[in-house]
Design an enzyme around this catalytic site. Structure first.
Site, PDB file in Angstrom:
ATOM      1  N   SER A  32       0.835  -1.197   0.000  1.00  0.00           N
ATOM      2  CA  SER A  32       0.000   0.000   0.000  1.00  0.00           C
ATOM      3  C   SER A  32       0.883   1.267   0.000  1.00  0.00           C
ATOM      4  O   SER A  32       1.677   1.453  -0.917  1.00  0.00           O
ATOM      5  CB  SER A  32      -0.965  -0.035   1.185  1.00  0.00           C
ATOM      6  OG  SER A  32      -2.002   0.895   1.029  1.00  0.00           O
ATOM      7  N   LEU A  33       0.773   2.130   1.017  1.00  0.00           N
ATOM      8  CA  LEU A  33       1.693   3.275   1.123  1.00  0.00           C
ATOM      9  C   LEU A  33       3.135   2.826   0.923  1.00  0.00           C
ATOM     10  O   LEU A  33       3.929   3.499   0.257  1.00  0.00           O
ATOM     11  CB  LEU A  33       1.535   3.935   2.497  1.00  0.00           C
ATOM     12  CG  LEU A  33       2.701   4.819   2.994  1.00  0.00           C
ATOM     13  CD1 LEU A  33       2.825   6.072   2.145  1.00  0.00           C
ATOM     14  CD2 LEU A  33       2.536   5.151   4.469  1.00  0.00           C
TER      15      LEU A  33
END
Length: 248
Positions: free
Chosen positions: A96-97
């Site tokens: 994700s991030l």
């Protein structure tokens, strides 16, 4: 041996350290995540792959440190920590991030050191050039909790406890601010291949958006789809470890 060994500068947690490991996999956590998230993956990869996980400021053993709320700041600091200790061969895994932070750290290694990563694994994240939601960090606390609940990956007991929420939400908000305000440099591409991993029911990362990582490498990108949502990794650790091992 402890679950992980912490680097003197606190950015790097090493799991399953072994002299027989042929390479290192450096993992970058999701928004609100910490190095310990990758413990199960590290155990599944040992002993052939030595797993390192990055610990961003403001969580677990670094909870007293100021938060970083931009991908540029996270990538610059992670690069400086890794540059002192990381030796080839190595690969990056970001969830994700963490996928965009890993992408930016990989770019810095390719531009500023003799040898970059052999591969980037981009998990549960659309390609940097694909626009997505950008307002989560602006929502009130209830709105932020609603988004976290929608994605899963956070213990509901934590979100229900006011004191724990008060500790967790500033970290999550800073991370969302970082990723939602991130935009890559025009034409930013790696010279290593990219392996994209995504859940088939991820509400924020459609497979088509994840496949666009091919635009950010000169060596091509392959896409592997797993059953599950944004945190498909929680349910498919062994399969993901096998996919990583095959790719490396």
């Amino acid at each position: 041996m402890p679950a992980s060994q912490v680097s003197p500068d606190s950015w790097i947690h090493r799991f399953a350290v072994s002299e027989s490991s042929e390479l290192r996999l450096v993992c970058f956590p999701h928004a609100g995540g910490s190095a310990s998230y990758f413990g199960p993956l590290a155990r599944a990869l040992a002993p052939g792959v030595e797993t390192w996980a990055m610990q961003y400021p403001g969580r677990q053993d670094r909870y007293r440190e100021p938060l970083l709320d931009s991908v540029t700041d996270l990538a610059d600091a992670a690069f400086m920590a890794l540059r002192r200790e990381l030796r080839a061969p190595y690969a990056f895994f970001g969830h994700s991030l963490g996928a965009v932070v890993a992408f930016e750290v990989a770019r810095r290694f390719e531009q500023l050191t003799p040898q970059g990563p052999v591969r980037l694994f981009a998990s549960a994240r659309r390609a940097p050039s694909v626009a997505g939601q950008a307002d989560v960090h602006l929502r009130d606390d209830d709105g932020l909790v609603q988004e976290m609940t929608r994605l899963g990956g956070t213990d509901t007991a934590v979100l229900a406890d006011p004191e724990l929420r008060a500790l967790v939400l500033p970290v999550v908000r800073a991370d969302y601010r970082a990723v939602e305000n991130y935009s890559p440099s025009a034409g930013a591409r790696l010279t290593c291949p990219v392996s994209v991993l995504v859940g088939d029911a991820d509400p924020v990362t459609p497979v088509s958006d994840a496949a666009a990582w091919d635009l950010h490498t000169t060596k091509g990108a392959d896409v592997q789809v797993f059953a599950g949502g944004h945190f498909y990794l929680d349910w498919h650790t062994a399969a993901v470890a096998s996919a990583i091992t095959r790719s490396l």
